[in-house]
Design a protein around this motif. Structure first.
Motif, PDB file in Angstrom:
ATOM      1  N   GLU A  26       0.860  -1.194   0.000  1.00  0.00           N
ATOM      2  CA  GLU A  26       0.000   0.000   0.000  1.00  0.00           C
ATOM      3  C   GLU A  26       0.898   1.246   0.000  1.00  0.00           C
ATOM      4  OE1 GLU A  26      -2.887   0.032   3.095  1.00  0.00           O
ATOM      5  OE2 GLU A  26      -3.998  -1.680   2.306  1.00  0.00           O
ATOM      6  N   TYR A  27       0.427   2.295  -0.691  1.00  0.00           N
ATOM      7  CA  TYR A  27       1.204   3.537  -0.807  1.00  0.00           C
ATOM      8  C   TYR A  27       0.521   4.644  -0.015  1.00  0.00           C
ATOM      9  CZ  TYR A  27       3.676   1.056  -4.464  1.00  0.00           C
ATOM     10  OH  TYR A  27       4.421   0.134  -5.150  1.00  0.00           O
ATOM     11  N   VAL A  28       1.342   5.405   0.716  1.00  0.00           N
ATOM     12  CA  VAL A  28       0.818   6.463   1.582  1.00  0.00           C
ATOM     13  C   VAL A  28       1.580   7.757   1.344  1.00  0.00           C
ATOM     14  CG1 VAL A  28       0.071   4.839   3.361  1.00  0.00           C
ATOM     15  CG2 VAL A  28       2.377   5.819   3.471  1.00  0.00           C
ATOM     16  N   VAL A  29       0.949   8.864   1.748  1.00  0.00           N
ATOM     17  CA  VAL A  29       1.546  10.198   1.589  1.00  0.00           C
ATOM     18  C   VAL A  29       1.588  10.883   2.950  1.00  0.00           C
ATOM     19  CG1 VAL A  29       1.304  12.472   0.516  1.00  0.00           C
ATOM     20  CG2 VAL A  29       0.753  10.405  -0.790  1.00  0.00           C
ATOM     21  N   ALA A  30       2.704  11.542   3.240  1.00  0.00           N
ATOM     22  CA  ALA A  30       2.849  12.322   4.482  1.00  0.00           C
ATOM     23  C   ALA A  30       3.623  13.597   4.181  1.00  0.00           C
ATOM     24  CB  ALA A  30       3.574  11.501   5.546  1.00  0.00           C
ATOM     25  N   LYS A  31       3.461  14.601   5.007  1.00  0.00           N
ATOM     26  CA  LYS A  31       4.139  15.892   4.808  1.00  0.00           C
ATOM     27  C   LYS A  31       5.456  15.924   5.568  1.00  0.00           C
ATOM     28  CE  LYS A  31      -0.029  18.681   4.081  1.00  0.00           C
ATOM     29  NZ  LYS A  31       0.281  18.903   2.655  1.00  0.00           N
ATOM     30  N   THR A  32       6.451  16.588   4.966  1.00  0.00           N
ATOM     31  CA  THR A  32       7.726  16.874   5.629  1.00  0.00           C
ATOM     32  C   THR A  32       8.054  18.344   5.409  1.00  0.00           C
ATOM     33  OG1 THR A  32       9.202  16.494   3.722  1.00  0.00           O
ATOM     34  CG2 THR A  32       8.495  14.550   4.990  1.00  0.00           C
ATOM     35  N   ILE A  37       5.815  13.491   0.826  1.00  0.00           N
ATOM     36  CA  ILE A  37       6.597  12.321   0.440  1.00  0.00           C
ATOM     37  C   ILE A  37       5.666  11.139   0.206  1.00  0.00           C
ATOM     38  CG2 ILE A  37       8.731  12.967   1.609  1.00  0.00           C
ATOM     39  CD1 ILE A  37       7.861  11.186   3.963  1.00  0.00           C
ATOM     40  N   LEU A  38       6.131  10.227  -0.672  1.00  0.00           N
ATOM     41  CA  LEU A  38       5.390   8.990  -0.935  1.00  0.00           C
ATOM     42  C   LEU A  38       6.136   7.842  -0.271  1.00  0.00           C
ATOM     43  CD1 LEU A  38       3.007   7.682  -2.606  1.00  0.00           C
ATOM     44  CD2 LEU A  38       4.757   7.105  -4.307  1.00  0.00           C
ATOM     45  N   GLY A  39       5.396   6.959   0.392  1.00  0.00           N
ATOM     46  CA  GLY A  39       6.005   5.799   1.023  1.00  0.00           C
ATOM     47  C   GLY A  39       5.245   4.532   0.702  1.00  0.00           C
ATOM     48  N   MET A  40       5.912   3.383   0.863  1.00  0.00           N
ATOM     49  CA  MET A  40       5.277   2.089   0.632  1.00  0.00           C
ATOM     50  C   MET A  40       5.337   1.263   1.907  1.00  0.00           C
ATOM     51  SD  MET A  40       6.183  -0.978  -2.094  1.00  0.00           S
ATOM     52  CE  MET A  40       7.436  -1.741  -1.066  1.00  0.00           C
ATOM     53  N   VAL A  41       4.235   0.660   2.258  1.00  0.00           N
ATOM     54  CA  VAL A  41       4.172  -0.198   3.442  1.00  0.00           C
ATOM     55  C   VAL A  41       4.958  -1.483   3.180  1.00  0.00           C
ATOM     56  CG1 VAL A  41       2.668  -1.545   4.950  1.00  0.00           C
ATOM     57  CG2 VAL A  41       1.948   0.720   4.166  1.00  0.00           C
ATOM     58  N   GLU A  42       5.922  -1.775   4.057  1.00  0.00           N
ATOM     59  CA  GLU A  42       6.746  -2.973   3.905  1.00  0.00           C
ATOM     60  C   GLU A  42       6.406  -4.067   4.914  1.00  0.00           C
ATOM     61  OE1 GLU A  42      10.925  -1.537   1.885  1.00  0.00           O
ATOM     62  OE2 GLU A  42      10.875  -1.804   4.063  1.00  0.00           O
ATOM     63  N   GLU A  43       5.914  -3.677   6.074  1.00  0.00           N
ATOM     64  CA  GLU A  43       5.660  -4.665   7.119  1.00  0.00           C
ATOM     65  C   GLU A  43       4.627  -4.116   8.090  1.00  0.00           C
ATOM     66  OE1 GLU A  43       8.466  -7.438   9.995  1.00  0.00           O
ATOM     67  OE2 GLU A  43       8.934  -5.300   9.841  1.00  0.00           O
ATOM     68  N   THR A  44       3.719  -4.970   8.578  1.00  0.00           N
ATOM     69  CA  THR A  44       2.686  -4.548   9.521  1.00  0.00           C
ATOM     70  C   THR A  44       2.652  -5.495  10.721  1.00  0.00           C
ATOM     71  OG1 THR A  44       1.284  -3.483   7.865  1.00  0.00           O
ATOM     72  CG2 THR A  44       0.198  -4.255   9.860  1.00  0.00           C
ATOM     73  N   PRO A 100      13.005  14.224   7.932  1.00  0.00           N
ATOM     74  CA  PRO A 100      11.980  13.191   8.111  1.00  0.00           C
ATOM     75  C   PRO A 100      10.638  13.807   8.472  1.00  0.00           C
ATOM     76  CG  PRO A 100      13.373  13.311  10.044  1.00  0.00           C
ATOM     77  CD  PRO A 100      13.966  14.270   9.052  1.00  0.00           C
ATOM     78  N   ALA A 101       9.600  13.002   8.336  1.00  0.00           N
ATOM     79  CA  ALA A 101       8.271  13.455   8.749  1.00  0.00           C
ATOM     80  C   ALA A 101       8.232  13.574  10.272  1.00  0.00           C
ATOM     81  CB  ALA A 101       7.215  12.468   8.270  1.00  0.00           C
ATOM     82  N   GLU A 102       7.586  14.605  10.756  1.00  0.00           N
ATOM     83  CA  GLU A 102       7.486  14.815  12.205  1.00  0.00           C
ATOM     84  C   GLU A 102       6.566  13.762  12.835  1.00  0.00           C
ATOM     85  OE1 GLU A 102       8.803  17.019  14.239  1.00  0.00           O
ATOM     86  OE2 GLU A 102       9.787  18.424  12.876  1.00  0.00           O
ATOM     87  N   PRO A 103       6.917  13.228  14.006  1.00  0.00           N
ATOM     88  CA  PRO A 103       6.000  12.333  14.711  1.00  0.00           C
ATOM     89  C   PRO A 103       4.649  13.006  14.931  1.00  0.00           C
ATOM     90  CG  PRO A 103       8.168  12.252  15.709  1.00  0.00           C
ATOM     91  CD  PRO A 103       8.203  13.374  14.708  1.00  0.00           C
ATOM     92  N   GLY A 104       3.585  12.270  14.706  1.00  0.00           N
ATOM     93  CA  GLY A 104       2.245  12.824  14.831  1.00  0.00           C
ATOM     94  C   GLY A 104       1.676  13.374  13.543  1.00  0.00           C
TER      95      GLY A 104
END
Length: 484
Positions: A26-32, A37-44, A100-104
């Motif tokens: 799954e692909y997700v987006v977060a702000k930095t 940025i775009l990220g891919m889920v590798e492990e849950t 990096p993306a800020e925690p929260g």
């Protein structure tokens, strides 16, 4: 999907805590601070605070009843690999953020429109596994220049992907040779089927000894064969007669010579459909600008290695000569892709042979001369690490063996331990695409090549039922004839 960035975020990866579990791919987006940025889920990972201390069934059962009524008990955390800044990815580049993306920070599911802009390019091979409406493309030029390894368990989809690549090469008018050990690609429409034949005239004494299956430690037998295989024998109209005559005249080891003649005659009987002294150079059977399937299903492993070594060496030599300006007697005047099925059988780890030597050379140098390489294997841990480490791209299907998973991680920087841990969860036809032939790590559902039926699982029950029905019909007709 509702999620936020957890503590200790990094530039290249971060952990998210989500409302529901996220799946591999799954692909997700977060702000930095540098932008989205775009990220891919590798492990849950799924946890339960209430069940954490349960050590026996009764306690666990009671804890579960309590946990099921507590909406705050379940915890869903996932490792996300940062793939790059969204703005750069839209332009076909992978530029990493400096912060990096800020925690929260809120994390959102990547939109369909964004994913289409990023993944739809080149030659289509399938769709995103978690977003089937988004088609996935690959760069064939990267295979021709940087090589590809297709890895996965039996029945996971390796051969189907190779057939799909072959169809794409075919449509572009490219030259490709598939060394087909099990005869799986004979039904590939539009390809040229070549029955593997060997002209002993073009071999040196060691190659001929391998072809005749004279043991490597049988030094006297090989010595006798070396002295007998003269240029006059190679030019003789009756190659085998001239060779046996020279062996028969061996003065130093007459008893050994008798054994060599027995070996030659035995090999000729076993392999009468393979040996052909009249075909000239076997490489001339290859059709340029077409997909050629070299059927080696009647050859042993040692004979197949000899075939692979001979063709691969000739192809590389011709491409080198062409790049240096030679044009006479050149078949391969455009780039060539060599594909080897069951690669672990021919290029095994910890073992040296002629085929492995030339394939390793192509893996290191082929890109300079336009010789691409595809190796397919169901047992990566048995495949030469020297070969595997040179592959610039990977397609990894379901792999359950921990040893194979670890070997891939050790041999290629493209596969992280997190990705490797998710490989057993892949179903048939699902693959992780990595490296230079894709812009981003991609978890895809590969398109099915309908015509590639050979090599698929045999449906024994169907065949038995059909045979029984036909036998029943035949018996009824026999009974009717008797009554008449």
């Amino acid at each position: 999907m509702k999620a936020i960035v957890a503590n200790e975020s990094k530039v290249d990866e971060f952990t998210i805590i989500s409302e529901k579990p996220a799946r591999l791919g799954e692909y997700v987006v977060a702000k930095t601070g540098d932008g989205d940025i775009l990220g891919m889920v590798e492990e849950t990972t799924i946890t339960s605070a209430i069940m954490e201390d349960a050590r026996d069934y009764m306690t666990a059962s009671e804890a579960e009843r309590v946990a099921s009524g507590n909406v705050r008990d379940r915890g869903y955390s996932s490792v996300v690999r940062v793939l790059g800044l969204v703005d750069s990815l839209k332009k076909g580049k992978a530029e990493m953020p400096s912060l990096p993306a800020e925690p929260g920070t809120p994390v959102d599911e990547a939109s369909e429109d964004l994913l289409k802009k990023i993944f739809s390019y080149g030659v289509e091979v399938g769709s995103l596994l978690r977003k089937r409406s988004v088609r996935v493309g690959v760069d064939l030029d990267a295979i021709a220049s940087r090589h590809l390894a297709i890895l996965g368990a039996t029945g996971s989809g390796k051969s189907n992907l190779l057939a799909l690549i072959a169809k794409a090469v075919m449509n572009l008018g490219g030259t490709m040779i598939i060394f087909d050990y099990h005869g799986e690609y004979s039904s590939l429409k539009g390809s040229v089927l070549i029955r593997a034949k060997i002209n002993p005239r073009v071999l040196d004494s060691d190659e001929l000894a391998d072809l005749l299956e004279i043991r490597e430690n049988a030094s006297k037998q090989r010595e006798v064969l070396t002295r007998a295989l003269t240029n006059e024998v190679k030019a003789s109209e009756d190659f085998w007669g001239a060779l046996e005559n020279n062996v028969h005249n061996e003065a130093r080891y007459p008893e050994v010579a008798e054994r060599v003649i027995e070996i030659i005659n035995g090999a000729r009987r076993r392999n009468s459909r393979i040996f052909d002294t009249e075909i000239g150079d076997p490489v001339n059977m290859v059709k340029p600008n077409m997909v050629n399937v070299l059927d080696m299903s009647e050859l042993t492993e040692s004979q197949s290695r000899l075939i692979i070594a001979y063709y691969a060496r000739e192809i590389l030599d011709q491409r080198k000569a062409f790049r240096h300006g030679e044009r006479e007697n050149i078949i391969f005047d455009t780039p060539v892709i060599i594909a080897v099925e069951e690669a672990h059988a021919f290029f095994p780890e910890g073992e040296d042979n002629e085929a492995q030597e030339i394939i390793s050379k192509i893996a290191r140098e082929g890109r300079k001369f336009g010789v691409g390489l595809i190796v397919a294997s169901q047992r990566p841990s048995r495949l030469s690490q020297d070969v595997l480490s040179q592959m610039g791209s990977l397609a990894v299907f379901r792999i359950s063996q921990p040893r194979d998973q670890s070997y891939i991680v050790e041999s290629s920087e493209l596969v992280s331990e997190e990705v490797a841990s998710g490989l057993p969860s892949l179903n048939s036809g699902e693959a992780v695409l990595l490296g230079q032939w894709v812009r981003l790590p991609t978890v895809a559902m590969i398109d099915l090549v309908e015509e590639k039926l050979v090599g698929s699982d045999i449906r024994a029950t169907n065949e038995w039922s059909m045979k029984k029905k036909l036998s029943g019909v035949a018996e009824e007709r026999t009974d009717e004839m008797i009554l008449r």
